[in-house]
Design a protein around this motif. Structure first.
Motif, PDB file in Angstrom:
ATOM      1  N   PHE A  68      49.616  -6.027  20.174  1.00  0.00           N
ATOM      2  CA  PHE A  68      48.601  -5.149  20.021  1.00  0.00           C
ATOM      3  C   PHE A  68      47.174  -5.341  21.308  1.00  0.00           C
ATOM      4  O   PHE A  68      46.886  -6.560  21.694  1.00  0.00           O
ATOM      5  CB  PHE A  68      47.257  -5.301  18.479  1.00  0.00           C
TER       6      PHE A  68
ATOM      7  N   ASN B 243      43.225 -17.272   9.015  1.00  0.00           N
ATOM      8  CA  ASN B 243      42.545 -15.052   9.262  1.00  0.00           C
ATOM      9  C   ASN B 243      43.384 -15.272  10.595  1.00  0.00           C
ATOM     10  O   ASN B 243      43.339 -15.664  11.781  1.00  0.00           O
ATOM     11  CB  ASN B 243      41.364 -15.366   9.138  1.00  0.00           C
ATOM     12  N   GLY B 244      44.645 -13.874  10.862  1.00  0.00           N
ATOM     13  CA  GLY B 244      44.365 -13.777  12.157  1.00  0.00           C
ATOM     14  C   GLY B 244      45.851 -14.613  12.802  1.00  0.00           C
ATOM     15  O   GLY B 244      46.192 -13.705  13.956  1.00  0.00           O
ATOM     16  N   SER B 245      46.474 -14.775  11.791  1.00  0.00           N
ATOM     17  CA  SER B 245      47.615 -15.372  11.849  1.00  0.00           C
ATOM     18  C   SER B 245      48.760 -14.428  11.805  1.00  0.00           C
ATOM     19  O   SER B 245      50.138 -14.462  12.815  1.00  0.00           O
ATOM     20  CB  SER B 245      48.078 -16.653  11.011  1.00  0.00           C
ATOM     21  N   GLY B 246      48.355 -13.723  11.634  1.00  0.00           N
ATOM     22  CA  GLY B 246      49.503 -12.289  11.621  1.00  0.00           C
ATOM     23  C   GLY B 246      50.328 -12.296  10.308  1.00  0.00           C
ATOM     24  O   GLY B 246      51.401 -11.402   9.926  1.00  0.00           O
ATOM     25  N   LYS B 247      49.942 -12.132   9.392  1.00  0.00           N
ATOM     26  CA  LYS B 247      50.760 -12.189   7.892  1.00  0.00           C
ATOM     27  C   LYS B 247      50.204 -10.770   7.509  1.00  0.00           C
ATOM     28  O   LYS B 247      51.595 -10.198   7.108  1.00  0.00           O
ATOM     29  CB  LYS B 247      49.924 -13.113   6.669  1.00  0.00           C
ATOM     30  N   SER B 248      49.291  -9.966   7.487  1.00  0.00           N
ATOM     31  CA  SER B 248      49.074  -8.357   7.330  1.00  0.00           C
ATOM     32  C   SER B 248      50.384  -7.424   7.937  1.00  0.00           C
ATOM     33  O   SER B 248      50.956  -6.972   7.810  1.00  0.00           O
ATOM     34  CB  SER B 248      47.671  -7.435   7.618  1.00  0.00           C
ATOM     35  N   THR B 249      50.451  -8.019   9.529  1.00  0.00           N
ATOM     36  CA  THR B 249      51.203  -7.382  10.606  1.00  0.00           C
ATOM     37  C   THR B 249      52.787  -7.935  10.179  1.00  0.00           C
ATOM     38  O   THR B 249      53.786  -7.032  10.267  1.00  0.00           O
ATOM     39  CB  THR B 249      50.577  -7.547  12.156  1.00  0.00           C
TER      40      THR B 249
HETATM   41  N1  ATP Z   1      45.638  -2.376  14.206  1.00  0.00           N
HETATM   42  C1  ATP Z   1      45.845  -3.295  14.977  1.00  0.00           C
HETATM   43  N2  ATP Z   1      45.213  -3.335  16.645  1.00  0.00           N
HETATM   44  C2  ATP Z   1      44.954  -4.361  17.183  1.00  0.00           C
HETATM   45  N3  ATP Z   1      44.521  -5.422  16.664  1.00  0.00           N
HETATM   46  C3  ATP Z   1      45.748  -6.068  15.370  1.00  0.00           C
HETATM   47  C4  ATP Z   1      45.482  -4.907  14.859  1.00  0.00           C
HETATM   48  N4  ATP Z   1      45.703  -5.669  13.465  1.00  0.00           N
HETATM   49  C5  ATP Z   1      46.072  -6.756  13.480  1.00  0.00           C
HETATM   50  N5  ATP Z   1      45.469  -6.730  14.894  1.00  0.00           N
HETATM   51  C6  ATP Z   1      45.167  -8.213  15.405  1.00  0.00           C
HETATM   52  O1  ATP Z   1      46.548  -8.933  15.423  1.00  0.00           O
HETATM   53  C7  ATP Z   1      46.197 -10.346  14.789  1.00  0.00           C
HETATM   54  C8  ATP Z   1      47.106 -10.659  12.910  1.00  0.00           C
HETATM   55  O2  ATP Z   1      45.865  -9.893  12.208  1.00  0.00           O
HETATM   56  P1  ATP Z   1      46.654  -9.523  10.855  1.00  0.00           P
HETATM   57  O3  ATP Z   1      45.928  -8.606  10.138  1.00  0.00           O
HETATM   58  O4  ATP Z   1      48.242  -9.504  11.002  1.00  0.00           O
HETATM   59  O5  ATP Z   1      46.052 -11.063  10.281  1.00  0.00           O
HETATM   60  P2  ATP Z   1      46.261 -12.593   8.841  1.00  0.00           P
HETATM   61  O6  ATP Z   1      47.011 -13.131   9.307  1.00  0.00           O
HETATM   62  O7  ATP Z   1      46.750 -10.730   8.098  1.00  0.00           O
HETATM   63  O8  ATP Z   1      44.696 -12.029   8.718  1.00  0.00           O
HETATM   64  P3  ATP Z   1      43.549 -12.292   7.622  1.00  0.00           P
HETATM   65  O9  ATP Z   1      44.408 -13.925   7.164  1.00  0.00           O
HETATM   66  O10 ATP Z   1      42.816 -12.351   8.586  1.00  0.00           O
HETATM   67  O11 ATP Z   1      44.073 -11.241   6.509  1.00  0.00           O
HETATM   68  C9  ATP Z   1      44.821 -11.293  14.597  1.00  0.00           C
HETATM   69  O12 ATP Z   1      44.311 -11.368  16.038  1.00  0.00           O
HETATM   70  C10 ATP Z   1      43.975  -8.582  14.864  1.00  0.00           C
HETATM   71  O13 ATP Z   1      43.005  -8.697  15.572  1.00  0.00           O
END
Ligand code: ATP
Length: 251
Positions: free
Chosen positions: A24, A49-55
């Motif tokens: 991103f 948080n932010g480790s990439g799980k939702s991605t």
């Molecule tokens: N659409 C986007 N545009 C820019 N950066 C993004 C986008 N989606 C996610 N990110 C970034 O990618 C990284 C991973 O985000 P992600 O949401 O996958 O984390 P996560 O592990 O699900 O976090 P959480 O536990 O907070 O839900 C983060 O640094 C986030 O800021």
């Protein structure tokens, strides 16, 4: 589901991620992730948080194309996704039954009347998450935890082959967490591949594998013990083997 480490069960793979990278704006949210998910198995994805799980879930669902790498699912694989926050649902003019019925649309199409079997499937999914008494209530008057369960029921009603859940237990009380964990075990036993993002492994009860994401890559992956003992006290996934692929490790 296998009951011992020596049981060889032909688990059909429904998701194969290889060397997945997602950037991103120059920031790499996923860095070289390999992951397999197979029918009948629950894979927990943990990480800060932010480790990439939702991605990772978005890529697995096919909602987000990776910057590089390959995503493979057998043709016709039905994917169900329960997103992280279902609060938006509070504004939808839908009852619990309406929402769960939408889970049948892919099977039936949105404009055809539901068959008796569809209605039974909807009622069964609502029952599974313990919302039968609230089935006719509008989403807007439900508590956050009840709404979360309604979305889980919608995912169950889809009869997905691959079920992706982003923190499905958040906001649920202890009894609801237990009911939801039991529902996940039931669908996995029925042959669904389940990937669950969680901050608390203990709330899931039993899982087949744990995948820990650190800064967008899989730091380690662990299998649950062969007899599928509860995960309580297993928060240290470093007990597992260190390698790049999670669900390919069979319990
Ligand atoms: N659409 C986007 N545009 C820019 N950066 C993004 C986008 N989606 C996610 N990110 C970034 O990618 C990284 C991973 O985000 P992600 O949401 O996958 O984390 P996560 O592990 O699900 O976090 P959480 O536990 O907070 O839900 C983060 O640094 C986030 O800021």
């Amino acid at each position: 589901m296998p009951s011992s480490a020596t049981t060889v069960t032909p688990h059909q793979r429904v998701l194969e991620l290889r060397d997945i990278r997602v950037s991103f704006d120059g920031h790499e949210a996923l860095r070289g992730v390999d992951l397999d998910a197979a029918r009948g198995e629950i894979l927990a994805v943990v990480g800060a948080n932010g480790s990439g799980k939702s991605t990772l879930l978005a890529v697995s669902a096919g909602l987000l194309a990776p910057t590089s790498g390959t995503v493979r699912r057998p043709a016709g694989t039905r994917v169900g996704l329960v997103p992280q926050s279902t609060n938006d649902g509070a504004r939808l003019p839908l009852t619990v039954t309406d929402l769960v019925t939408m889970g049948r649309w892919r099977e039936r199409g949105p404009f055809l009347p539901l068959r008796r079997s569809d209605r039974a499937r909807v009622a069964e999914a609502i029952e599974t998450v313990g919302l039968t008494a609230l089935a006719r209530r509008p989403l807007g008057v439900l508590s956050g935890g009840q709404r979360q369960r309604a979305y889980l029921a919608q995912a169950l009603a889809q009869d997905a082959d691959l079920l992706l859940l982003d923190e499905p237990m958040s906001g649920l009380d202890a009894a609801s967490r237990e009911a939801a964990a039991s529902a996940l075990s039931t669908v996995a036993r029925a042959g669904v591949a389940v990937i669950v993002v969680t901050h608390d492994l203990a709330e899931l009860g039993t899982v087949d594998a744990v995948c820990r994401l650190v800064d967008g890559h899989i730091a380690d992956a662990s299998t649950e013990s062969a007899d599928r003992a509860p995960l309580a006290g297993f928060s240290d996934a470093s007990r597992g083997r260190e390698h790049g692929s999670a669900a390919s490790v069979r319990a």
